[in-house]
Design a protein around this motif. Structure first.
Motif, mmCIF file in Angstrom:
data_model
loop_
_atom_site.group_PDB
_atom_site.id
_atom_site.type_symbol
_atom_site.label_atom_id
_atom_site.label_comp_id
_atom_site.label_asym_id
_atom_site.label_seq_id
_atom_site.Cartn_x
_atom_site.Cartn_y
_atom_site.Cartn_z
ATOM 1 N N CYS A 3 -0.467 10.690 0.047
ATOM 2 C CA CYS A 3 -0.271 11.783 0.545
ATOM 3 C C CYS A 3 1.238 12.072 1.194
ATOM 4 O O CYS A 3 2.271 12.726 0.789
ATOM 5 C CB CYS A 3 -1.141 11.845 1.731
ATOM 6 N N CYS A 4 1.543 11.192 2.026
ATOM 7 C CA CYS A 4 2.885 10.769 2.554
ATOM 8 C C CYS A 4 3.955 10.109 1.835
ATOM 9 O O CYS A 4 5.225 9.849 2.509
ATOM 10 C CB CYS A 4 2.784 10.689 4.079
ATOM 11 N N GLU A 5 3.538 9.299 0.785
ATOM 12 C CA GLU A 5 4.256 8.357 0.385
ATOM 13 C C GLU A 5 5.065 7.110 0.811
ATOM 14 O O GLU A 5 5.891 6.586 0.509
ATOM 15 C CB GLU A 5 5.630 9.022 -0.512
ATOM 16 N N THR A 6 4.335 6.932 1.807
ATOM 17 C CA THR A 6 4.805 5.822 2.869
ATOM 18 C C THR A 6 4.318 4.539 2.273
ATOM 19 O O THR A 6 3.345 4.485 1.772
ATOM 20 C CB THR A 6 4.270 5.861 4.537
ATOM 21 N N VAL A 7 4.916 3.545 2.306
ATOM 22 C CA VAL A 7 4.936 2.068 1.870
ATOM 23 C C VAL A 7 4.654 1.070 2.701
ATOM 24 O O VAL A 7 5.563 0.840 3.851
ATOM 25 C CB VAL A 7 5.835 1.651 0.866
ATOM 26 N N TYR A 8 3.594 0.394 2.902
ATOM 27 C CA TYR A 8 3.252 -0.577 3.981
ATOM 28 C C TYR A 8 3.312 -1.815 3.233
ATOM 29 O O TYR A 8 2.498 -2.089 2.167
ATOM 30 C CB TYR A 8 1.959 -0.305 4.645
ATOM 31 N N CYS A 9 3.664 -2.983 3.643
ATOM 32 C CA CYS A 9 3.508 -4.363 3.238
ATOM 33 C C CYS A 9 2.024 -4.851 3.887
ATOM 34 O O CYS A 9 1.778 -4.644 5.013
ATOM 35 C CB CYS A 9 4.391 -5.499 3.743
ATOM 36 N N MET A 10 1.211 -5.249 3.050
ATOM 37 C CA MET A 10 -0.310 -5.778 3.102
ATOM 38 C C MET A 10 -0.122 -7.244 3.890
ATOM 39 O O MET A 10 0.698 -8.033 2.939
ATOM 40 C CB MET A 10 -0.975 -5.535 2.038
ATOM 41 N N GLU A 11 -0.615 -7.807 4.523
ATOM 42 C CA GLU A 11 -0.599 -9.068 5.259
ATOM 43 C C GLU A 11 -1.500 -10.094 4.013
ATOM 44 O O GLU A 11 -1.192 -11.111 4.139
ATOM 45 C CB GLU A 11 -1.108 -9.201 6.617
ATOM 46 N N THR A 12 -2.664 -9.400 3.664
ATOM 47 C CA THR A 12 -3.206 -10.244 2.866
ATOM 48 C C THR A 12 -2.702 -10.304 1.386
ATOM 49 O O THR A 12 -2.284 -9.474 0.690
ATOM 50 C CB THR A 12 -4.788 -9.394 2.461
ATOM 51 N N THR A 33 1.826 -6.058 -6.506
ATOM 52 C CA THR A 33 0.597 -5.303 -6.517
ATOM 53 C C THR A 33 0.931 -4.242 -5.770
ATOM 54 O O THR A 33 1.195 -4.309 -4.488
ATOM 55 C CB THR A 33 -0.657 -6.180 -5.946
ATOM 56 N N ILE A 34 0.657 -3.043 -6.385
ATOM 57 C CA ILE A 34 0.645 -1.616 -5.675
ATOM 58 C C ILE A 34 -0.761 -1.233 -5.383
ATOM 59 O O ILE A 34 -1.594 -1.095 -6.472
ATOM 60 C CB ILE A 34 1.363 -0.774 -6.301
ATOM 61 N N ILE A 35 -1.067 -0.993 -4.123
ATOM 62 C CA ILE A 35 -2.359 -0.336 -3.933
ATOM 63 C C ILE A 35 -2.104 1.086 -3.640
ATOM 64 O O ILE A 35 -1.365 1.342 -2.625
ATOM 65 C CB ILE A 35 -3.068 -1.041 -2.756
ATOM 66 N N ARG A 36 -2.711 1.956 -4.122
ATOM 67 C CA ARG A 36 -2.636 3.466 -3.620
ATOM 68 C C ARG A 36 -3.615 3.839 -3.095
ATOM 69 O O ARG A 36 -4.844 3.823 -3.316
ATOM 70 C CB ARG A 36 -2.115 4.375 -5.135
ATOM 71 N N GLY A 37 -3.632 4.901 -2.047
ATOM 72 C CA GLY A 37 -4.648 5.490 -1.600
ATOM 73 C C GLY A 37 -4.131 6.427 -0.405
ATOM 74 O O GLY A 37 -3.048 6.771 -0.422
ATOM 75 N N ILE A 38 -4.772 6.767 0.588
ATOM 76 C CA ILE A 38 -4.531 7.584 1.821
ATOM 77 C C ILE A 38 -4.037 6.681 3.072
ATOM 78 O O ILE A 38 -5.305 5.994 3.360
ATOM 79 C CB ILE A 38 -5.715 8.587 2.204
ATOM 80 N N CYS A 39 -3.161 6.656 3.854
ATOM 81 C CA CYS A 39 -2.996 5.736 5.057
ATOM 82 C C CYS A 39 -3.757 6.459 6.190
ATOM 83 O O CYS A 39 -4.184 7.593 6.021
ATOM 84 C CB CYS A 39 -1.449 5.677 5.361
ATOM 85 N N ALA A 40 -4.211 5.589 7.223
ATOM 86 C CA ALA A 40 -4.838 6.229 8.491
ATOM 87 C C ALA A 40 -3.943 7.281 9.131
ATOM 88 O O ALA A 40 -4.773 7.997 9.616
ATOM 89 C CB ALA A 40 -4.743 4.954 9.419
ATOM 90 N N ASP A 41 -2.805 7.612 9.037
ATOM 91 C CA ASP A 41 -2.186 8.698 9.726
ATOM 92 C C ASP A 41 -2.330 9.940 8.849
ATOM 93 O O ASP A 41 -2.126 11.053 9.548
ATOM 94 C CB ASP A 41 -0.466 8.590 9.692
ATOM 95 N N CYS A 42 -2.765 9.996 7.565
ATOM 96 C CA CYS A 42 -3.078 11.104 6.633
ATOM 97 C C CYS A 42 -4.377 11.242 6.669
ATOM 98 O O CYS A 42 -4.795 12.396 6.425
ATOM 99 C CB CYS A 42 -2.551 10.820 5.437
ATOM 100 N N PHE A 52 0.770 -1.164 -0.044
ATOM 101 C CA PHE A 52 0.024 -0.026 -0.090
ATOM 102 C C PHE A 52 0.976 1.015 0.041
ATOM 103 O O PHE A 52 1.785 1.587 0.914
ATOM 104 C CB PHE A 52 -1.059 0.012 1.173
ATOM 105 N N VAL A 53 0.738 2.312 -0.915
ATOM 106 C CA VAL A 53 1.428 3.423 -1.059
ATOM 107 C C VAL A 53 0.479 4.576 -0.515
ATOM 108 O O VAL A 53 -0.355 4.680 -1.490
ATOM 109 C CB VAL A 53 2.008 3.586 -2.322
ATOM 110 N N CYS A 54 0.809 5.214 0.366
ATOM 111 C CA CYS A 54 0.246 6.553 0.544
ATOM 112 C C CYS A 54 0.400 7.613 -0.442
ATOM 113 O O CYS A 54 1.544 7.914 -0.544
ATOM 114 C CB CYS A 54 0.262 6.866 1.999
#
Length: 134
Positions: free
Chosen positions: A97-106, A125-134, A93-95
């Motif tokens: 807004c802040c461009e932070t990248v997270y590994c998704m467990e699913t 697979t790259i999922i783009r959106g807004i993370c919980a911190d933003c 998952f790529v935010c």
């Protein structure tokens, strides 16, 4: 927080247990997102010089302790855990807004219809959106 026996992990991967490697593993384990070389360098400036960091990132990636993520920003990111292998691909998952990248467990879907004669080696697979911190 992940519970990891750092010394045992290095031993299992065939790497020497050095202070630098222990520091680097400890740093990765306590992160909830991927980091670029620059992020790691800034966070570990007191413990590691540039070439030591680069050499150890390379060793960790080759040993499967970390994996590299290409989020199409032009800057590689690194995250704790083995690189996805066939049948074990996962999404990132790529935010936006802040461009932070997270590994998704699913796990990401692994079945794709590619043209005849094509061979799939890896699915990212790259999922783009807004993370919980933003």
């Amino acid at each position: 927080m992940k519970e990891v026996d750092y010394k045992q992990l290095l031993e299992q991967k065939g790497l020497k247990k050095t202070k630098v490697r222990m520091t680097l593993i400890r740093h990765f384990v306590h992160l909830d997102h991927a980091q670029s070389y620059s992020d790691l360098q800034a966070a570990l400036v007191k413990e590691l010089d540039k070439s030591t960091l680069y050499r150890n990132l390379t060793s960790f990636e080759q040993a499967g302790i970390i994996h590299r993520i290409n989020d199409h920003s032009g800057v590689a990111k690194y995250a704790f855990g083995e690189s996805p292998i066939e049948g074990d691909d996962h999404a990132h998952f790529v935010c936006e807004c802040c461009e932070t990248v997270y590994c998704m467990e699913t796990p990401a879907p692994g079945e794709f219809n590619v043209p005849e004669g094509f061979k799939t080696n890896k699915v990212q697979t790259i999922i783009r959106g807004i993370c919980a911190d933003c």
